[in-house]
Design a protein around this motif. Structure first.
Motif, short mmCIF file in Angstrom:
data_model
loop_
_atom_site.label_atom_id
_atom_site.label_comp_id
_atom_site.label_asym_id
_atom_site.label_seq_id
_atom_site.Cartn_x
_atom_site.Cartn_y
_atom_site.Cartn_z
N ILE A 50 31.87 39.21 36.47
CA ILE A 50 33.09 38.68 37.05
C ILE A 50 32.81 37.29 37.59
O ILE A 50 31.68 36.95 37.93
N GLU A 51 33.86 36.49 37.65
CA GLU A 51 33.78 35.15 38.21
C GLU A 51 34.64 35.12 39.47
O GLU A 51 35.80 35.51 39.43
N VAL A 52 34.06 34.67 40.57
CA VAL A 52 34.77 34.66 41.85
C VAL A 52 34.74 33.26 42.44
O VAL A 52 33.89 32.45 42.10
N GLY A 53 35.68 33.01 43.33
CA GLY A 53 35.73 31.74 44.04
C GLY A 53 36.84 30.85 43.54
O GLY A 53 37.18 30.87 42.35
N LEU A 71 40.79 45.01 46.92
CA LEU A 71 40.40 45.49 45.58
C LEU A 71 40.65 44.38 44.56
O LEU A 71 41.75 43.84 44.46
N TYR A 72 39.62 44.04 43.80
CA TYR A 72 39.70 42.97 42.81
C TYR A 72 39.71 43.53 41.40
O TYR A 72 40.53 43.15 40.59
N LYS A 73 38.79 44.44 41.09
CA LYS A 73 38.69 45.03 39.74
C LYS A 73 38.25 46.47 39.84
O LYS A 73 37.62 46.88 40.80
N ARG A 96 34.34 50.08 41.71
CA ARG A 96 35.41 49.30 42.33
C ARG A 96 34.78 48.06 42.93
O ARG A 96 33.80 48.16 43.66
N VAL A 97 35.36 46.90 42.63
CA VAL A 97 34.87 45.64 43.16
C VAL A 97 35.89 45.11 44.16
O VAL A 97 37.07 44.95 43.83
N ILE A 134 30.68 46.34 46.04
CA ILE A 134 30.78 47.11 44.80
C ILE A 134 30.50 48.56 45.14
O ILE A 134 29.42 48.89 45.63
N GLU A 135 31.49 49.41 44.90
CA GLU A 135 31.36 50.84 45.15
C GLU A 135 31.21 51.55 43.81
O GLU A 135 32.10 51.46 42.96
#
Length: 91
Positions: free
Chosen positions: A5-8, A84-86, A77-78, A64-65
């Motif tokens: 994933i890409e964040v920010g 919740l993101y993804k 789950r991210v 990250i769960e």
């Protein structure tokens, strides 16, 4: 299970998550640098949580769960900054 994933917003960061259930090996990388490695010889937990803090122009808390299914596979789950993101599900 493997995902990237890409964040920010202002500054982009890449998070790579790789979990091999047969070898019980977990590797998490941020911007291609390994931040977490976990190897279990026996007994994978049903539920585990991994916390990563990315500091830079903006501060991002990543959670990250990972939840193990009965036989094979898992759910991930991210969360970014407690939202919740993804959601990923697979082997």
């Amino acid at each position: 299970m493997k995902f990237t994933i890409e964040v920010g917003e202002a500054e982009k960061h890449t998070i790579d998550f790789n979990f091999n259930q047969l070898l019980c090996q977990l590797v998490i990388k941020v911007n291609r640098k390994e931040v977490k490695r976990n190897l279990r010889l026996i007994d994978e937990p049903i539920h585990e949580t991994h916390l990563i803090e990315i500091c830079g122009v903006e501060k991002i808390n990543v959670r990250i769960e990972k939840e193990r299914r009965q036989l094979l596979g898992s759910k991930c789950r991210v969360f970014l900054n407690d939202r919740l993101y993804k959601f990923y599900e697979g082997v």
